[in-house]
Enzyme design. Structure first.
Site, PDB file in Angstrom:
ATOM      1  N   ASN A 118       0.849  -1.346   0.025  1.00 33.76           N
ATOM      2  CA  ASN A 118      -0.094  -0.027   0.045  1.00 33.76           C
ATOM      3  C   ASN A 118       0.914   1.343  -0.023  1.00 33.76           C
ATOM      4  O   ASN A 118       1.838   1.215   0.735  1.00 33.76           O
ATOM      5  CB  ASN A 118      -0.824   0.000   1.130  1.00 33.76           C
ATOM      6  CG  ASN A 118      -0.496   0.706   2.466  1.00 33.76           C
ATOM      7  OD1 ASN A 118      -0.376   1.903   2.438  1.00 33.76           O
ATOM      8  ND2 ASN A 118       0.303  -0.227   3.409  1.00 33.76           N
ATOM      9  N   THR A 185       4.941   8.482   3.794  1.00 30.42           N
ATOM     10  CA  THR A 185       5.036   9.835   3.913  1.00 30.42           C
ATOM     11  C   THR A 185       6.473  10.410   3.738  1.00 30.42           C
ATOM     12  O   THR A 185       7.185  10.218   4.745  1.00 30.42           O
ATOM     13  CB  THR A 185       4.514  10.569   5.258  1.00 30.42           C
ATOM     14  OG1 THR A 185       3.120  10.220   5.298  1.00 30.42           O
ATOM     15  CG2 THR A 185       4.450  11.875   5.535  1.00 30.42           C
ATOM     16  N   ASN A 253       5.646  -1.389  11.591  1.00 31.85           N
ATOM     17  CA  ASN A 253       4.944  -1.075  10.336  1.00 31.85           C
ATOM     18  C   ASN A 253       5.205  -1.706   9.184  1.00 31.85           C
ATOM     19  O   ASN A 253       5.783  -2.899   9.140  1.00 31.85           O
ATOM     20  CB  ASN A 253       5.168   0.444   9.963  1.00 31.85           C
ATOM     21  CG  ASN A 253       3.984   1.344   9.358  1.00 31.85           C
ATOM     22  OD1 ASN A 253       3.286   0.870   8.643  1.00 31.85           O
ATOM     23  ND2 ASN A 253       3.642   2.389  10.140  1.00 31.85           N
TER      24      ASN A 253
HETATM   25  C1  LIG Z   1      -3.563  -0.862   3.560  1.00 36.40           C
HETATM   26  C2  LIG Z   1      -2.923  -0.606   4.678  1.00 36.40           C
HETATM   27  C3  LIG Z   1      -2.891   0.939   5.408  1.00 36.40           C
HETATM   28  C4  LIG Z   1      -2.159   0.908   6.585  1.00 36.40           C
HETATM   29  N1  LIG Z   1      -2.237   1.854   7.156  1.00 36.40           N
HETATM   30  C5  LIG Z   1      -1.643   2.283   8.190  1.00 36.40           C
HETATM   31  C6  LIG Z   1      -1.700   3.783   8.910  1.00 36.40           C
HETATM   32  O1  LIG Z   1      -2.653   4.461   8.414  1.00 36.40           O
HETATM   33  N2  LIG Z   1      -0.998   3.758  10.029  1.00 36.40           N
HETATM   34  C7  LIG Z   1      -0.075   3.049  10.602  1.00 36.40           C
HETATM   35  O2  LIG Z   1       0.494   2.814  11.568  1.00 36.40           O
HETATM   36  N3  LIG Z   1       0.062   1.646  10.148  1.00 36.40           N
HETATM   37  C8  LIG Z   1      -0.637   1.294   8.769  1.00 36.40           C
HETATM   38  N4  LIG Z   1      -0.544  -0.028   8.202  1.00 36.40           N
HETATM   39  C9  LIG Z   1       0.448  -0.679   8.702  1.00 36.40           C
HETATM   40  C10 LIG Z   1      -0.360  -1.790   9.479  1.00 36.40           C
HETATM   41  O3  LIG Z   1      -0.903  -1.264  10.565  1.00 36.40           O
HETATM   42  C11 LIG Z   1       0.753  -2.952  10.095  1.00 36.40           C
HETATM   43  O4  LIG Z   1       1.614  -2.169  11.046  1.00 36.40           O
HETATM   44  C12 LIG Z   1       1.411  -3.444   8.943  1.00 36.40           C
HETATM   45  O5  LIG Z   1       0.598  -3.826   7.932  1.00 36.40           O
HETATM   46  C13 LIG Z   1       2.055  -5.021   9.278  1.00 36.40           C
HETATM   47  O6  LIG Z   1       1.018  -5.778   9.906  1.00 36.40           O
HETATM   48  P1  LIG Z   1       0.483  -7.094   8.826  1.00 36.40           P
HETATM   49  O7  LIG Z   1       1.488  -7.687   8.190  1.00 36.40           O
HETATM   50  O8  LIG Z   1      -0.530  -7.922   9.845  1.00 36.40           O
HETATM   51  O9  LIG Z   1      -0.538  -6.200   7.730  1.00 36.40           O
HETATM   52  C14 LIG Z   1      -1.327  -0.001   6.889  1.00 36.40           C
HETATM   53  C15 LIG Z   1      -1.450  -1.264   6.535  1.00 36.40           C
HETATM   54  C16 LIG Z   1      -2.110  -1.543   5.305  1.00 36.40           C
HETATM   55  C17 LIG Z   1      -1.852  -3.011   4.545  1.00 36.40           C
END
Ligand SMILES: Cc1cc2nc3c(=O)[nH]c(=O)nc-3n(C[C@H](O)[C@H](O)[C@H](O)COP(=O)(O)O)c2cc1C
Length: 350
Positions: A118, A185, A253
């Protein structure tokens, strides 16, 4: 037991949603969830989740498995998501002013790799909208608010945005997360190091202190870090976080690495990679944080939890709580139950 009905219903809904472009299916999925809530039908997809109470950050969590930031950026779907069995929900990232985020397409599903890329770029409706939603919420569980800076705010002035968000959400949040780790960002991740990090955290901790005195309520302040950090960088962050008395760290993240998705047609899309290819890198950062803080700091493990065993591994690496995002997209609410069970087994293992 997961009712076979809830499992198959989720599979059917997911198959239909996955026919759509990723961002459309994200929006429709959330709208559908809200409809199910209004029609009192959420039980159809909600697994039965045994309680696994845990006390962390001075808060009592019904179970240690939460929803990660970014799925419900504006807290528009808090009541529906909160009814699925999560132990807590993190909303945001929210910025002081509304902003549209990056141009579409900006969200990509790499289904074969069980991954997501993303580059949303903190699209959100602004902190006032989120605060109104939190005031109106029916969900009585724990809500964290993840805060960021507007794209148009120069990195040197980032502190003003974080302070504005902290002040705005303090009264309605159970904890607040300073997000310095989004890769979407420009310049943001540079704030994770050295004097800029120390200065920002000091300002925020002073503000937390002032708000605590004004409201007679202590809201913990956490930092969310990137997975793309060397061990030395993690140790440096850990030292700063301990020195500035930050209440906890969320690791991690999304990653800029493309390891594990080299052969995917969408593997070269710009943005942050999440899901299965992130699991190990994220757990390594978590472990280094735990080691560098001698287990003294509450840690939330997030990144590539796709099955119960991944959650257990985060627990073993030092996480007191875990969060799901990509795994929840691919596996649905069943994954919450699976993670709670795995963490329960870990607690009872010798
Ligand atoms: C589409 C999308 C949008 C995300 N937006 C944010 C966000 O706005 N702020 C944030 O701290 N992390 C954001 N993340 C990161 C997730 O909170 C998480 O830290 C990251 O995806 C790793 O976890 P996962 O492997 O279970 O997805 C986003 C992840 C995805 C996939």
């Amino acid at each position: 037991m997961v009712t076979p009905l809830s499992f198959w219903l989720f599979r059917c809904i997911r198959s239909l949603l996955f026919l759509l472009p990723a961002e459309t299916s994200h929006e429709w999925g959330l709208k559908g969830l809200e409809l199910l809530r209004r029609w009192h039908l959420l039980w159809l997809i909600r697994p039965r989740i045994a309680p696994l109470p845990v006390r962390v950050l001075g808060l009592a969590f019904p179970n240690p498995v939460g929803l990660a930031a970014g799925l419900d950026k504006n807290a528009d779907y808090l009541d529906a998501l909160g009814a699925l069995g999560f132990g807590f929900i993190e909303v945001g990232t929210v910025t002081p002013k509304p902003q549209p985020g990056n141009p579409t397409p900006r969200l990509f599903r790499l289904a074969q790799e069980r991954a997501i890329i993303n580059r949303m770029g903190f699209n959100n409706l602004g902190v006032d909208h989120l605060v109104e939603n939190l005031k109106r919420r029916r969900y009585r569980g724990i809500v964290g608010v993840n805060i960021g800076k507007n794209l148009t705010t120069p990195v040197e002035d980032a502190a003003q945005d974080y302070l504005a968000c902290l002040r705005a959400v303090y009264a309605v949040a159970d904890y607040v997360v300073v997000n310095l780790s989004s890769p979407n960002t420009p310049g943001l991740r540079a704030l994770q190091f050295g004097e800029p990090l120390a200065r920002l955290l000091r300002l925020l901790k002073d503000e937390q202190q002032a708000l605590m005195q004004a409201t007679k309520r202590r809201v913990p302040l956490l930092l969310k870090v990137a997975p793309d950090l060397s061990e030395a960088e993690v140790r440096e962050i850990a030292r700063t976080v301990l020195r500035e008395s930050v209440d906890g760290v969320i690791a991690t993240n999304t990653t800029l690495s493309r390891a594990g998705v080299e052969h995917s047609p969408q593997g070269n899309e710009a943005g942050g990679l999440s899901g299965a290819p992130l699991t190990q890198a994220s757990t390594t950062v978590l472990y280094h944080l735990w080691d560098a803080t001698s287990g003294r700091l509450p840690l939330i493990g997030v990144g590539g939890i796709m099955q119960g065993a991944d959650a257990a591994q985060k627990g073993e690496a030092g996480a007191s709580l875990v969060q799901l995002y990509s795994g929840f997209i691919y596996r649905g609410p069943t994954l919450i139950r699976e993670c709670v069970r795995a963490l329960k087994a870990l607690r009872h293992s010798p």
